[in-house]
Design an enzyme around this catalytic site. Structure first.
Site, PDB file in Angstrom:
ATOM      1  N   SER A 107     -66.126 -27.717 -26.843  1.00 15.52           N
ATOM      2  CA  SER A 107     -64.717 -27.531 -26.490  1.00 15.52           C
ATOM      3  C   SER A 107     -64.140 -26.266 -27.120  1.00 15.52           C
ATOM      4  O   SER A 107     -64.561 -25.162 -26.813  1.00 15.52           O
ATOM      5  CB  SER A 107     -63.927 -28.782 -26.884  1.00 15.52           C
ATOM      6  OG  SER A 107     -62.649 -28.794 -26.329  1.00 15.52           O
ATOM      7  N   ASP A 256     -59.510 -23.393 -22.899  1.00 16.78           N
ATOM      8  CA  ASP A 256     -60.437 -23.444 -24.027  1.00 16.78           C
ATOM      9  C   ASP A 256     -61.861 -23.357 -23.491  1.00 16.78           C
ATOM     10  O   ASP A 256     -62.076 -23.147 -22.296  1.00 16.78           O
ATOM     11  CB  ASP A 256     -60.213 -24.698 -24.877  1.00 16.78           C
ATOM     12  CG  ASP A 256     -60.567 -25.980 -24.141  1.00 16.78           C
ATOM     13  OD1 ASP A 256     -60.583 -25.963 -22.892  1.00 16.78           O
ATOM     14  OD2 ASP A 256     -60.828 -26.999 -24.808  1.00 16.78           O
ATOM     15  N   ASP A 258     -64.351 -25.330 -22.716  1.00 10.79           N
ATOM     16  CA  ASP A 258     -64.848 -26.135 -21.601  1.00 10.79           C
ATOM     17  C   ASP A 258     -63.776 -26.450 -20.576  1.00 10.79           C
ATOM     18  O   ASP A 258     -63.988 -27.253 -19.667  1.00 10.79           O
ATOM     19  CB  ASP A 258     -65.486 -27.427 -22.112  1.00 10.79           C
ATOM     20  CG  ASP A 258     -64.484 -28.390 -22.729  1.00 10.79           C
ATOM     21  OD1 ASP A 258     -63.427 -27.918 -23.210  1.00 10.79           O
ATOM     22  OD2 ASP A 258     -64.751 -29.609 -22.747  1.00 10.79           O
ATOM     23  N   ASP A 260     -60.973 -28.104 -20.498  1.00  8.33           N
ATOM     24  CA  ASP A 260     -60.192 -29.335 -20.337  1.00  8.33           C
ATOM     25  C   ASP A 260     -58.800 -29.174 -20.942  1.00  8.33           C
ATOM     26  O   ASP A 260     -57.965 -30.065 -20.835  1.00  8.33           O
ATOM     27  CB  ASP A 260     -60.908 -30.555 -20.919  1.00  8.33           C
ATOM     28  CG  ASP A 260     -61.225 -30.443 -22.406  1.00  8.33           C
ATOM     29  OD1 ASP A 260     -60.937 -29.390 -23.010  1.00  8.33           O
ATOM     30  OD2 ASP A 260     -61.766 -31.418 -22.965  1.00  8.33           O
TER      31      ASP A 260
END
Length: 467
Positions: A107, A256, A258, A260
């Protein structure tokens, strides 16, 4: 919280805390679990189907290979989305009849870290029961139904039972197509900045916004395996704020690693955090008549200013533990439509089962374009209260939280702030640390409240140090 898996997967420094051996074993177990687990009662010929994506970290390729080898060794077929976002894996898992999804990403963490996120066939965070079984297998303690011996191991598939590893970039393309169906209007005439964090959106974001008519200006879309989240993206939004001002853009979006998460920047270069995004979107949903009796689901870390602003609108809200997992569980259980975290994990439950930075950007653009206004105008009704947060290392978290002296200090701080602020004392989920937080109309008042609680922790003999 398990031994290996937290609220957002198995995460740690690559080949230190999380190794390729861990990844192989997790893949091996998942491949067996969804095809050969006697609890499911499936035929011996059933092949599990697992969809997998990764972000741009150097180690993501290593973990992709290790997981694929484990899954195929157990007889599962693996469908590779390659570099993509966590939400796209969730989308494919729930729409393409997969047994589960795997995302390789840490993340917003630096490139040295990586993680394995598991997603069930409904596109939601994996059930705790499955995580518990995986952890038992990693520690050599798992026994399948009917097994009476010791040290059970997943049997390797042989011959034609060995699984396949399949290129599935088509799944990522279908997700991109889905995103574009969610846009209700053209972005023609809008100058949009995109900070891709050298991560999962480095190709997706610009393609989507260009297709929707925007004039895009992109930064941090040159991943090299080492620069994901490096002084960029939603955790380092200063660069996008400057970029928006210098290029006279209408709006900017920062993702960010990834994707999400999404934070925004208004036309003046001011940061618009997750709480403010939820306010803007919930207010417009109310205006459109689609919010109904639904409440905004927040975590206990959302700003006091959000609650005051929602009160003014007559919109209800819920508070959950920190973590978008808990936000989604509350939304699903109570049929709420919008929820999220200040960090930018925003969930629009009608469209996704997880935080999705791209959907957040699209829904925020809808608020701007359809109302023919600016993001700064849309956020005028919400004022973020100054917040002070200090992390305190303690001898024992539970003892400190239940101590009479500490609780008296918390109560005194709450009474002093009254309706003009709030305090929060909570335990870290992973460290011997208490989070001591206060919000007030002035930073000085918040600082005073935090310091009074820390003084009580020290008086009670629980303080080790302030981090």
């Amino acid at each position: 919280m398990g031994k290996y898996f937290g609220t957002d997967g198995f995460r740690g420094e690559s080949n230190v805390d999380l190794t390729s051996e861990h990844a192989f074993k997790i893949g091996l177990f998942l491949g067996w679990y969804y095809a050969k687990n006697p609890e499911f009662g499936r035929s011996k010929d059933y092949k599990a189907r697992i969809v997998m994506g990764k972000d741009t970290r150097r180690s993501s390729y290593m973990f992709e290979d290790a997981l694929s080898a484990g899954l195929a060794s157990a007889g599962a077929d693996v469908y590779l989305l390659h570099v993509t976002s966590t939400p796209s894996v969730a989308y494919c898992a729930r729409t393409e009849n997969f047994d589960c999804g795997v995302m390789i990403s840490a993340s917003h963490n630096p490139f040295q870290d990586n993680g394995i996120k598991l997603i069930n066939s409904s596109g939601e965070k994996m059930q705790d029961a499955v995580i518990d079984d995986i952890e038992k297998y990693l520690d050599g303690e798992y026994k399948p139904l009917g097994f009476k011996g010791e040290n059970w191991q997943v049997p390797f598939a042989v011959g034609e039972d060995i699984g396949s590893v399949i290129d599935y970039s088509a799944g990522r393309n279908r997700y991109i197509g889905y995103l574009m169906t969610l846009a209700t209007c053209s972005y023609k005439g809008y100058r949009v900045g995109l900070d891709c964090s050298n991560g999962s959106t480095w190709q997706i974001a610009q393609n989507v916004f260009n297709a929707l008519g925007a004039q895009t200006f992109v930064i941090n879309n040159q991943p090299n395996g080492l620069n994901v989240n490096l002084d960029c993206g939603s955790t380092h939004i200063e660069g996008l704020k400057k970029f928006v001002r210098e290029n006279h853009l209408h709006v900017g979006f920062a993702f960010d690693g990834d994707a999400d998460r999404c934070l925004a920047v208004d036309e003046n270069g001011n940061e618009i955090n997750g709480d403010m995004i939820m306010y803007v979107c919930a207010k417009y949903m109310q205006k459109l008549g689609v919010l109904g009796d639904s409440k905004v689901v927040t975590t206990v870390m959302s700003n006091f200013g959000l609650y005051k602003a929602l009160d003014e609108l007559g919109i209800g809200y819920e508070k959950t533990a920190v973590g978008d997992k808990y936000v989604y569980e509350n939304m699903a259980e109570n049929d709420h439509f919008i929820g999220g975290e200040q960090s930018g994990h925003i969930i629009f439950r009608k469209y996704a089962t997880t935080g999705d930075g791209m959907i957040t950007a699209i829904k925020l653009m809808q608020c701007i374009v359809e109302q023919k206004t600016t993001l700064s105008k849309l956020t005028e009704g919400i004022v973020m209260y100054p917040q002070v947060l200090k992390n305190v290392v303690v001898t024992d978290k539970e003892e400190a939280l239940s101590d009479a002296i500490v609780n008296a200090a918390v109560k005194a701080a709450e009474e002093k702030l009254g309706s003009d602020g709030r305090v929060l004392l909570r335990a870290s989920g992973t460290e011997p640390v208490l989070r001591v937080m206060a919000e007030a109309t002035t930073k000085e008042a918040a600082e005073e409240a935090v310091d009074s609680m820390i003084a009580a922790i020290k008086e009670a003999g629980k303080l080790v140090r302030i981090k």
